[in-house]
Motif scaffolding. Structure first.
Motif, short mmCIF file in Angstrom:
data_model
loop_
_atom_site.label_atom_id
_atom_site.label_comp_id
_atom_site.label_asym_id
_atom_site.label_seq_id
_atom_site.Cartn_x
_atom_site.Cartn_y
_atom_site.Cartn_z
N LYS A 98 0.99 -1.04 0.11
CA LYS A 98 -0.05 0.00 -0.03
C LYS A 98 0.68 1.31 0.03
CE LYS A 98 -3.97 -1.89 2.36
NZ LYS A 98 -3.63 -3.55 2.27
N VAL A 99 2.07 1.29 0.02
CA VAL A 99 2.88 2.35 0.29
C VAL A 99 3.39 2.60 -1.23
CG1 VAL A 99 3.74 1.78 2.57
CG2 VAL A 99 5.18 1.03 0.24
N PRO A 100 3.64 4.03 -1.48
CA PRO A 100 4.35 4.27 -2.80
C PRO A 100 5.44 3.42 -3.18
CG PRO A 100 3.99 6.27 -1.53
CD PRO A 100 4.09 5.16 -0.43
N THR A 101 5.28 2.62 -4.40
CA THR A 101 6.55 1.83 -4.93
C THR A 101 7.03 2.07 -6.15
OG1 THR A 101 5.11 0.06 -3.70
CG2 THR A 101 6.72 -0.42 -5.50
N TYR A 102 8.43 2.05 -6.48
CA TYR A 102 9.16 2.38 -7.54
C TYR A 102 9.76 1.30 -7.93
CZ TYR A 102 8.11 7.18 -6.67
OH TYR A 102 7.40 8.68 -6.21
N ILE A 103 9.50 0.94 -9.40
CA ILE A 103 9.96 -0.41 -9.94
C ILE A 103 11.35 0.02 -10.79
CG2 ILE A 103 9.49 -2.45 -11.23
CD1 ILE A 103 6.65 -2.00 -10.05
N PHE A 104 12.23 -0.20 -10.56
CA PHE A 104 13.47 -0.08 -11.42
C PHE A 104 13.79 -1.55 -12.16
CE2 PHE A 104 15.46 3.88 -9.44
CZ PHE A 104 14.50 4.15 -8.77
N HIS A 105 13.86 -1.29 -13.47
CA HIS A 105 13.99 -2.59 -14.22
C HIS A 105 14.56 -2.56 -15.57
CE1 HIS A 105 12.72 -6.72 -13.08
NE2 HIS A 105 13.17 -6.90 -14.39
N GLY A 106 15.63 -3.07 -15.89
CA GLY A 106 16.44 -3.18 -16.97
C GLY A 106 15.55 -3.99 -18.28
N VAL A 107 15.74 -3.42 -19.44
CA VAL A 107 15.12 -4.16 -20.43
C VAL A 107 15.72 -5.38 -20.97
CG1 VAL A 107 14.44 -3.93 -22.87
CG2 VAL A 107 14.02 -1.76 -21.32
N TYR A 108 16.89 -5.56 -20.75
CA TYR A 108 17.68 -6.48 -21.23
C TYR A 108 18.03 -7.35 -20.07
CZ TYR A 108 18.13 -4.00 -25.54
OH TYR A 108 17.99 -2.99 -26.57
N ASP A 109 17.13 -7.44 -19.10
CA ASP A 109 17.46 -8.52 -17.84
C ASP A 109 17.16 -9.97 -18.12
OD1 ASP A 109 17.34 -9.73 -15.25
OD2 ASP A 109 16.62 -7.92 -14.32
N LYS A 110 18.22 -10.59 -18.10
CA LYS A 110 18.30 -12.16 -18.32
C LYS A 110 17.72 -12.89 -17.01
CE LYS A 110 21.54 -11.67 -22.04
NZ LYS A 110 22.76 -12.15 -22.52
N ILE A 111 17.84 -12.45 -16.03
CA ILE A 111 17.63 -13.32 -14.81
C ILE A 111 16.17 -12.83 -14.39
CG2 ILE A 111 18.22 -13.26 -12.33
CD1 ILE A 111 21.00 -12.70 -12.89
N CYS A 112 15.81 -11.74 -14.30
CA CYS A 112 14.36 -11.20 -13.96
C CYS A 112 13.75 -10.47 -15.22
CB CYS A 112 14.39 -10.59 -12.64
SG CYS A 112 14.84 -11.29 -11.22
N PRO A 113 13.17 -11.29 -16.21
CA PRO A 113 12.89 -10.49 -17.46
C PRO A 113 11.97 -9.32 -17.18
CG PRO A 113 12.77 -12.84 -17.76
CD PRO A 113 12.89 -12.72 -16.13
N PHE A 114 12.07 -8.30 -18.01
CA PHE A 114 11.32 -7.06 -17.91
C PHE A 114 9.93 -7.38 -17.80
CE2 PHE A 114 9.43 -3.08 -19.31
CZ PHE A 114 10.15 -2.25 -18.76
N GLU A 115 9.48 -8.52 -18.51
CA GLU A 115 7.95 -8.74 -18.24
C GLU A 115 7.36 -8.71 -16.51
OE1 GLU A 115 9.08 -10.26 -22.29
OE2 GLU A 115 10.00 -10.41 -20.26
N LEU A 116 8.57 -9.17 -15.95
CA LEU A 116 8.11 -9.52 -14.28
C LEU A 116 7.88 -7.74 -13.93
CD1 LEU A 116 10.86 -11.89 -12.90
CD2 LEU A 116 8.49 -12.02 -14.01
N ALA A 117 8.68 -6.83 -14.26
CA ALA A 117 8.41 -5.60 -13.95
C ALA A 117 7.01 -5.11 -14.49
CB ALA A 117 9.49 -4.52 -14.55
N ILE A 118 6.63 -5.47 -15.60
CA ILE A 118 5.10 -4.94 -15.79
C ILE A 118 4.14 -5.63 -15.05
CG2 ILE A 118 3.56 -5.44 -17.94
CD1 ILE A 118 6.05 -5.40 -19.85
N ILE A 119 4.22 -7.08 -14.70
CA ILE A 119 3.39 -7.80 -13.82
C ILE A 119 3.35 -6.94 -12.47
CG2 ILE A 119 3.16 -10.01 -12.31
CD1 ILE A 119 4.29 -11.19 -14.75
#
Length: 268
Positions: free
Chosen positions: A209-230
């Motif tokens: 419930k707190v303000p949340t910022y998601i920093f994510h690299g487009v070329y992430d091979k360990i945690c793919p960028f699709e995870l950031a979208i989710i």
């Protein structure tokens, strides 16, 4: 200032505490320790922030018990740190596996003491592909890394490090990075490998419930960028910051941009 905090009988965690001002608790990723945040902690105290860097159990200078490396236990360790230091409104900033720990903390402990959450290439909600969840690494990929860690840990860490960077860093930085990985407890490397493979934080994401910022690299091979979208779609009112020239090591590959975005997120 450096000190140890007891989180259960026989287990103490190492903390480095730098600067004065608004507190930020940093949780490192796998298989690293608090030193990964060097180029943030060298800057943030200039702007009135207190940087508290935690070594998770089994990593860095913290104790390394044989058992208890689940996300629940790691999140409970974070609760011990926050309660011991007495914070009521801190920013929780976490990378990769540390991101999963932070998200579990928010769900398991109802965000106790946390007023803002920063997730850097977080391993959330899953790091591996699951039935009905095609994103993430193949589970057999982690199985292979765990098996290799049991017979040739230095080689396993070299293989894993290859996945970190979209842009290869300088040879000197890469040597330092590899040596940091080698410093970690062999037991923690294996135990947390299973934790990453088998656990997920989907339900915990929905509780934030707190303000949340998601920093994510487009070329992430360990945690793919699709995870950031989710994560963005699941965490109410969260903000996704996209790094177009970064892999998993988003905290370093676009360092100047990352630090600018970090300061902006901390201000708001």
């Amino acid at each position: 200032m450096n000190y140890y905090i007891d989180v259960e009988p026989g287990v103490s965690l190492y903390v480095e505490d730098t600067g004065v001002g608004q507190p930020i608790l940093f949780i490192h990723g796998y298989p690293l320790d608090h030193r990964m945040y060097e180029y943030q902690v060298n800057q943030l105290p200039k702007y009135g922030y207190r940087c508290i860097q935690l070594d998770l159990r089994g990593f860095g200078k913290s104790d390394s018990p044989w058992e208890s490396y689940s996300l629940d236990r790691l999140a409970d360790d974070v609760r011990c740190i926050i309660d011991t230091l007495g914070y009521k409104e801190l920013t929780l900033a976490a990378f990769s596996m540390g991101g999963a720990v932070a998200v579990r903390y928010m769900g398991r402990h109802a965000g106790h003491g946390v007023s803002k959450l920063l997730l850097f290439a977080a391993a959330a909600p899953y790091i591996t592909k699951q039935p009905g969840f095609p994103q993430g690494m193949p589970p057999e990929g982690l199985d292979a890394l765990i098996a290799l860690a049991n017979r040739d840990r230095p080689q396993m860490l070299q293989e894993f490090a290859k996945l970190f960077f979209h842009n290869e860093p300088s040879p000197a930085y890469r040597e330092w990075f590899d040596l940091m990985q080698l410093d970690q407890s062999p037991r923690a490397i294996i135990a947390c490998g299973y934790t990453l493979r088998d656990e997920n934080v989907m339900a915990d994401l929905r509780t934030i419930k707190v303000p949340t910022y998601i920093f994510h690299g487009v070329y992430d091979k360990i945690c793919p960028f699709e995870l950031a979208i989710i994560m963005k779609e699941t965490i109410p009112n969260s903000i996704l910051l996209r790094f177009d020239n970064s892999g998993h090591a988003v905290f370093y590959e676009e360092l100047e941009l990352f630090n600018v975005c970090l300061l902006e997120a901390l201000k708001h």
